[in-house]
Design an enzyme around this catalytic site. Structure first.
Site, PDB file in Angstrom:
ATOM      1  N   ASN A  46       0.849  -1.192   0.000  1.00  9.83           N
ATOM      2  CA  ASN A  46       0.000   0.000   0.000  1.00  9.83           C
ATOM      3  C   ASN A  46       0.878   1.232   0.000  1.00  9.83           C
ATOM      4  OD1 ASN A  46      -2.449   1.594   0.379  1.00  9.83           O
ATOM      5  ND2 ASN A  46      -1.796   1.867   2.510  1.00  9.83           N
ATOM      6  N   HIS A  65       0.971   5.130   1.155  1.00  4.38           N
ATOM      7  CA  HIS A  65       0.262   5.989   2.108  1.00  4.38           C
ATOM      8  C   HIS A  65       0.953   7.360   2.153  1.00  4.38           C
ATOM      9  CE1 HIS A  65      -2.199   7.018   5.561  1.00  4.38           C
ATOM     10  NE2 HIS A  65      -1.109   7.550   6.085  1.00  4.38           N
ATOM     11  N   SER A 113       4.925   6.787   2.365  1.00  5.17           N
ATOM     12  CA  SER A 113       5.464   5.485   2.771  1.00  5.17           C
ATOM     13  C   SER A 113       4.831   4.388   1.925  1.00  5.17           C
ATOM     14  CB  SER A 113       5.107   5.175   4.235  1.00  5.17           C
ATOM     15  OG  SER A 113       5.507   6.206   5.092  1.00  5.17           O
ATOM     16  N   ASP A 162      -2.692   0.674   7.946  1.00  4.11           N
ATOM     17  CA  ASP A 162      -1.494   1.503   7.683  1.00  4.11           C
ATOM     18  C   ASP A 162      -0.332   1.142   8.614  1.00  4.11           C
ATOM     19  OD1 ASP A 162      -2.857   2.923   5.690  1.00  4.11           O
ATOM     20  OD2 ASP A 162      -3.564   4.433   7.103  1.00  4.11           O
TER      21      ASP A 162
HETATM   22  C1  GRF Z   1      -2.218   8.962  -2.908  1.00  5.41           C
HETATM   23  O1  GRF Z   1      -1.844  10.108  -2.204  1.00  5.41           O
HETATM   24  C2  GRF Z   1      -1.926   7.710  -2.111  1.00  5.41           C
HETATM   25  O2  GRF Z   1      -0.804   7.835  -1.299  1.00  5.41           O
HETATM   26  C3  GRF Z   1      -3.152   7.591  -1.255  1.00  5.41           C
HETATM   27  O3  GRF Z   1      -4.218   7.992  -2.074  1.00  5.41           O
HETATM   28  C4  GRF Z   1      -3.732   8.880  -3.077  1.00  5.41           C
HETATM   29  C5  GRF Z   1      -4.117   8.281  -4.387  1.00  5.41           C
HETATM   30  O4  GRF Z   1      -3.835   9.125  -5.469  1.00  5.41           O
HETATM   31  N1  GRF Z   1      -3.275   6.248  -0.730  1.00  5.41           N
HETATM   32  P1  GRF Z   1      -3.991   8.574  -6.951  1.00  5.41           P
HETATM   33  O5  GRF Z   1      -5.383   7.964  -7.059  1.00  5.41           O
HETATM   34  O6  GRF Z   1      -2.920   7.563  -7.162  1.00  5.41           O
HETATM   35  O7  GRF Z   1      -3.824   9.776  -7.827  1.00  5.41           O
END
Ligand code: GRF
Length: 215
Positions: free
Chosen positions: A116, A118, A145, A154
């Site tokens: 994932n 984050h 991360s 997370d």
């Molecule tokens: C990103 O900031 C990611 O870290 C978080 O959600 C957002 C997704 O953005 N989990 P995208 O859909 O990849 O543009």
């Protein structure tokens, strides 16, 4: 589990999204430019209107939508998702802006092969609204991360982080954009590390080139 089995065969990957899909796009671009040796088999979304689905279509990648509104029971949603994912037999499942909380059985099913991204320097600011909360807390450093997914939200073992400075007067939008730019580098790099068998999870510990990861 190491993925470096058959010489140079591309890693089979499924990407799960819920929205914009800019991280998905970064993966597609890295693949197309030859920086990332993966077989991107499917993009899976819980939102039928996710912008990332259009990106997948544009790139000729098949997709699967499991609309969570159709599944009042979380377990049934998770099961439908597993069916959709396992059909394409991925070696790695990438949560790239996937905004549903997944149940323990689901997470355990993909133990060691689901990551994932984050938007914070975990363990700081797990959960939602990370940029707003980072600004409110007055931190001078923020970032992104990538971690292996465990049932602990997370909270799984961290693989890599990218830091960005927080400047006086930053707005949430400015900070989010600064972090996102780093995400787009970090995610393909980590996937490539896994594809090459350089990054793996063993007994709950992330190993990079056979050594415990240093962040
Ligand atoms: C990103 O900031 C990611 O870290 C978080 O959600 C957002 C997704 O953005 N989990 P995208 O859909 O990849 O543009």
């Amino acid at each position: 589990m190491s993925h470096k089995s058959k010489a140079d065969s591309p890693l089979a990957v499924a990407v799960l999204i819920s929205g914009r899909g800019s991280n998905l796009q970064a993966i597609i671009d890295a693949r197309d430019s030859g920086r990332l040796n993966i077989d991107l088999r499917a993009v899976i979304s819980n939102e039928p209107g996710a912008r990332g689905l259009a990106r997948a279509a544009q790139a000729g990648i098949s997709n699967c939508v499991v609309d969570h509104h159709d599944y009042p029971q979380r377990v049934a949603f998770d099961e439908a998702l597993v069916t959709c994912i396992d059909k394409i037999e991925p070696q790695l499942v990438v949560l790239a802006g996937f905004m549903r909380i997944l149940g323990k059985a689901f997470v355990n099913h993909y133990a060691g092969r689901m990551i994932n991204i984050h938007p914070s320097l975990l363990p700081a600011f797990s959960g939602l609204d990370t940029h707003r909360r980072a600004l409110a807390a007055g931190v001078r450093e923020h970032g992104a991360s990538i971690h292996f997914v465990t049932p602990d939200l997370d909270g799984g073992p961290i693989i890599a982080q990218e830091k960005v400075p927080v400047y006086d007067g930053d707005t949430e939008t400015q900070l989010a954009a600064r972090v996102l730019e780093r995400e787009h580098e970090l995610l393909p790099a980590v996937i490539e590390g896994i594809a090459r068998g350089r990054i793996r999870l063993e007994h709950g510990q992330v190993l990079v080139d056979e050594r415990p990861v240093t962040l």
